[in-house]
Enzyme design. Sequence first.
Site, PDB file in Angstrom:
ATOM      1  N   GLU A 280     -45.784  26.462  24.533  1.00 28.82           N
ATOM      2  CA  GLU A 280     -46.882  26.992  23.729  1.00 28.82           C
ATOM      3  C   GLU A 280     -47.937  27.671  24.593  1.00 28.82           C
ATOM      4  OE1 GLU A 280     -47.788  24.893  19.654  1.00 28.82           O
ATOM      5  OE2 GLU A 280     -49.373  24.369  21.040  1.00 28.82           O
ATOM      6  N   HIS A 301     -23.323  14.074  30.096  1.00 30.37           N
ATOM      7  CA  HIS A 301     -22.124  14.029  29.269  1.00 30.37           C
ATOM      8  C   HIS A 301     -22.204  14.952  28.053  1.00 30.37           C
ATOM      9  CE1 HIS A 301     -20.478  10.604  31.531  1.00 30.37           C
ATOM     10  NE2 HIS A 301     -21.758  10.391  31.770  1.00 30.37           N
ATOM     11  N   LYS A 410     -48.346  29.048  10.023  1.00 31.98           N
ATOM     12  CA  LYS A 410     -49.261  28.165   9.279  1.00 31.98           C
ATOM     13  C   LYS A 410     -49.840  28.903   8.089  1.00 31.98           C
ATOM     14  CE  LYS A 410     -51.046  25.163  12.972  1.00 31.98           C
ATOM     15  NZ  LYS A 410     -52.220  24.816  13.775  1.00 31.98           N
TER      16      LYS A 410
HETATM   17  O1  PA5 Z   1     -51.600  22.594  21.370  1.00 35.61           O
HETATM   18  C1  PA5 Z   1     -52.016  22.843  20.258  1.00 35.61           C
HETATM   19  O2  PA5 Z   1     -53.115  23.379  20.066  1.00 35.61           O
HETATM   20  C2  PA5 Z   1     -51.236  22.463  19.019  1.00 35.61           C
HETATM   21  O3  PA5 Z   1     -49.982  21.983  19.291  1.00 35.61           O
HETATM   22  C3  PA5 Z   1     -51.992  21.389  18.243  1.00 35.61           C
HETATM   23  O4  PA5 Z   1     -52.103  20.265  19.061  1.00 35.61           O
HETATM   24  C4  PA5 Z   1     -51.287  21.026  16.946  1.00 35.61           C
HETATM   25  O5  PA5 Z   1     -51.068  22.173  16.156  1.00 35.61           O
HETATM   26  C5  PA5 Z   1     -52.136  20.053  16.152  1.00 35.61           C
HETATM   27  O6  PA5 Z   1     -53.405  20.582  15.934  1.00 35.61           O
HETATM   28  P1  PA5 Z   1     -54.620  19.697  15.545  1.00 35.61           P
HETATM   29  O7  PA5 Z   1     -54.912  18.774  16.663  1.00 35.61           O
HETATM   30  O8  PA5 Z   1     -55.742  20.654  15.295  1.00 35.61           O
HETATM   31  O9  PA5 Z   1     -54.234  18.955  14.302  1.00 35.61           O
END
Ligand code: PA5
Length: 438
Positions: A280, A301, A410
């Site tokens: 990410e 494996h 989203k």
């Molecule tokens: O790294 C990130 O920003 C995302 O993976 C968030 O952690 C994830 O979408 C969850 O978001 P939030 O903490 O706002 O619920």
Amino acid sequence: MDGELSFKYDNVMEETLGTFGISVNELEYFKNESSKTIEILKEKEINGNLGFLDVLTDNLDRYHELKEHSQNFENMLIIGIGGSNLGLRATEAGILGNFSSRYEIPRIFYMDNSDPEKTHDILSNIDLEKTLVFVISKSGNTVETLANFFIIRNLMKKKNIDLGKHVVSITSGGELKKITEKENYIHFEVPENVGGRFSVLSSVGIAPLSCTSVDIEKLIEGAKSMEKACKKEDVFKNPALINAVIHKIMYNRGKTVSVMMPYIERLRSFGMWYGQLWAESLGKKGFGQTPVIAVGATSQHSQLQLYMDGPKDKIATFLKVNKYKNDLKIEYEYEHHLSGHNLSEIIGSELVGTENSMTHNNVPNVKISLSKLNEITMGKLFLMYEMQTAISGELYGINAFDQPAVEYGKKIAHECLTGSNVNSENKSLTGKYTITSK
Ligand code: PA5
């Protein structure tokens, strides 16, 4: 020493891999670029842009109070997803073991999906009256988290459970912050400058962990000592920097897949955490190395054939511990080569075998060895990879701290729920080319 972490990179170097390897000159060439990178990051830190380092100086007193309070409960229910789940989970499994949450008090349950069966199954296994609920969301608006929390909240209200005592909310805004203030939940703030996937050592991870037998002071101590090492400007002395440089050089040579392969089950979840962090943070603008999570020896494996003999697009990282918490001796009364050995020797030799054969097949690989897997080394691992990711962002010219592409999905999901998706180009939803077996 019990808190030692060492990073070995022989198997990416020219001396070992021949023309497929990296020369010392190439690393020297990066010396200038990399010391500049560290300077830039230090400046970012001063300007308040590296919140994941700031949290290491947090006062931990409030967490001790929370621990006291948590003694009244049998279960911890953690509602959160992505960065609000994976680091905490990795630490819990890493320190307490993969099964502790099933049998030890507090039993820990994770609601990290909007899958109705999973939520239902958890609810069938816990008594909410004996449960401390952690609802964790930095934005306070994440659909999966809110949906599960609203269900739990409703059930608790029906049972007249005191939400002010049973709910710990860890957030910095959104709907969750509003309801937290309205209903007076126990609250911990998520600092604005700490991104979700960099938040494990902030309230997001530390508050729930403080209610378990994980030593949070030691976790932070480990991270702090790694912070020092990872701020060194000399590429040959800084494990995060050299690993970032190695991964970049290898990426430029077509190694578009990064395999993370711990040889200890307790680090399986750490792999998941790494997967999110690497993907990410760096998967942007057409760049990015795809993280693949494997576990030695099991994945030997199932996956190893591909790693060795498939496309030469991988760089692997092995994680090993020098000493396992427990060990077992194999006793067998007939003559057999396994007899008399410990399980740790078996898994150890399997790692040696994989490491050598990967190298033999010109698959570059690095290895991180921990003297033991404990809070100190776990804190070090987290910090090393957070720094490595931040450094890599600079090396690629990418903002490692945002995730613009995640937002699109989203948005569509939100539009589907609210029935307002008429304006989106939902290219994938036509279903024109479908085969159904009845
Ligand atoms: O790294 C990130 O920003 C995302 O993976 C968030 O952690 C994830 O979408 C969850 O978001 P939030 O903490 O706002 O619920």
